[in-house]
Design a protein around this motif. Structure first.
Motif, short mmCIF file in Angstrom:
data_model
loop_
_atom_site.label_atom_id
_atom_site.label_comp_id
_atom_site.label_asym_id
_atom_site.label_seq_id
_atom_site.Cartn_x
_atom_site.Cartn_y
_atom_site.Cartn_z
N TRP A 1 0.83 -1.21 0.00
CA TRP A 1 0.00 0.00 0.00
C TRP A 1 0.86 1.26 0.00
O TRP A 1 1.93 1.32 0.62
CB TRP A 1 -0.91 0.02 1.23
N ARG A 2 0.36 2.27 -0.68
CA ARG A 2 0.99 3.60 -0.69
C ARG A 2 -0.11 4.61 -0.97
O ARG A 2 -1.22 4.23 -1.38
CB ARG A 2 2.08 3.67 -1.76
N ALA A 3 0.16 5.87 -0.75
CA ALA A 3 -0.83 6.91 -1.01
C ALA A 3 -1.27 6.85 -2.47
O ALA A 3 -0.44 6.69 -3.38
CB ALA A 3 -0.24 8.28 -0.68
N GLY A 4 -2.57 6.97 -2.70
CA GLY A 4 -3.10 6.89 -4.06
C GLY A 4 -3.29 5.47 -4.57
O GLY A 4 -3.48 5.26 -5.77
N PHE A 5 -3.30 4.50 -3.65
CA PHE A 5 -3.39 3.09 -4.03
C PHE A 5 -4.69 2.81 -4.78
O PHE A 5 -5.76 3.25 -4.37
CB PHE A 5 -3.32 2.22 -2.77
N ARG B 1 -6.58 2.04 5.45
CA ARG B 1 -5.78 2.42 4.29
C ARG B 1 -6.71 2.84 3.16
O ARG B 1 -7.54 2.06 2.68
CB ARG B 1 -4.92 1.24 3.81
N GLY B 2 -6.58 4.07 2.74
CA GLY B 2 -7.44 4.57 1.68
C GLY B 2 -7.08 3.97 0.33
O GLY B 2 -5.93 3.62 0.07
N TRP B 3 -8.09 3.83 -0.54
CA TRP B 3 -7.84 3.30 -1.88
C TRP B 3 -8.92 3.80 -2.82
O TRP B 3 -9.99 4.22 -2.39
CB TRP B 3 -7.81 1.77 -1.87
N SER B 4 -8.61 3.75 -4.10
CA SER B 4 -9.59 4.11 -5.10
C SER B 4 -9.79 2.93 -6.04
O SER B 4 -8.90 2.10 -6.22
CB SER B 4 -9.14 5.34 -5.90
#
Length: 264
Positions: free
Chosen positions: A173-177, A234-237
């Motif tokens: 995971w990373r920002a903008g995942f 963890r945020g995701w799109s």
């Protein structure tokens, strides 16, 4: 559970680091192998390259009742120039060390050997991999089993499911995942196992007096990848899943449950 005298090949890798933490109290029961000894690493170590120094491998295996081979090439290592065929070469080195010492051998394989199949995936299903990593692990299992039979080595391939924290979802995971979303609006489901359960399951497999030729390593059931990220905060799109994405991989864990109540 009585912990066996164990040689762990590939102890500097991700699973090896987990086991070094979880099994830290086992002392000289565990001999850790790596091409180098990590700075500050405790425990007992054998430092050598198993592909280039067979004599050192045989020496390390002496007095050990079980060899756990975690050494291998992952997707990430292959992307950096690693050779998937090293999975077979490392397995063969472990089996030959087992033949020289009389140790039983456990090979870290993967759920990727099952490919894209519906339903509960039992160990008696033959491999049907759909990607290069799965094909390499399937060759490792098949050719390793043939070599073990030739040399009289007791061998078990451990088909390990997704490992929470070491997988491409939580671990990557990373920002903008972005996460694949299937046409029905769900995210792919996988059999998972947590780090402490993984250590417990591998210890149980190593300690078992007898094992089948293949053993699934996972907690019962499946987890949706989106739910896993949500639970971890963890945020995701969402992105549309491309053709060929495997919607569900569920390992049959009945054999493992008879050894260790992981996920209970």
């Amino acid at each position: 559970m009585s912990f066996p005298a164990l040689l762990v090949l590939g102890a500097t890798g991700r699973i090896g680091r987990v086991l070094r933490h979880c099994w830290a109290g086992q002392g000289d029961k565990v001999l850790w192998q790596g091409r180098y000894r990590p700075s500050g690493a405790g425990g007992h170590w054998a430092v050598y390259d198993p592909l280039r120094d067979m004599a050192a491998g045989e020496q390390a295996a002496r007095g050990r009742s079980v060899i756990l081979c975690l050494a291998g090439v992952t997707h990430m290592q292959a992307a950096r120039g690693g050779d998937f065929e090293d999975n077979l070469r490392l397995a063969e080195a472990a089996i030959r060390a087992g033949a020289a010492s009389g140790a039983r051998v456990l090979l870290a394989s993967s759920a990727a050997v099952y490919g894209n199949r519906p339903g509960l995936l039992g160990e008696d299903l033959p491999p049907a991999p759909v990607n290069a990593y799965g094909r390499a692990k399937a060759r490792m299992e098949t050719q390793g089993a043939a070599l073990a039979a030739e040399l009289g080595v007791r061998l078990t391939s451990l088909r390990i499911g997704n490992i929470a924290g070491l997988d491409a979802i939580l671990g990557g995971w990373r920002a903008g995942f972005e996460l694949d979303v299937l046409p029905d609006g769900t995210t792919p489901r996988r059999s998972y196992i947590g780090l402490s359960d993984l250590a417990r399951a591998l210890a149980a497999a190593a300690a078992a007096p007898e094992l089948p030729a293949v053993l699934n390593i996972a907690c019962p059931g499946t987890v949706a990848m989106g739910d896993l990220l949500d639970a971890a905060g963890r945020g995701w799109s969402a992105r549309p899943a491309p053709a060929g994405v495997i919607a569900r991989v569920e390992l049959d864990t009945a054999r493992l449950a008879a050894l260790s109540p992981v996920g209970a």
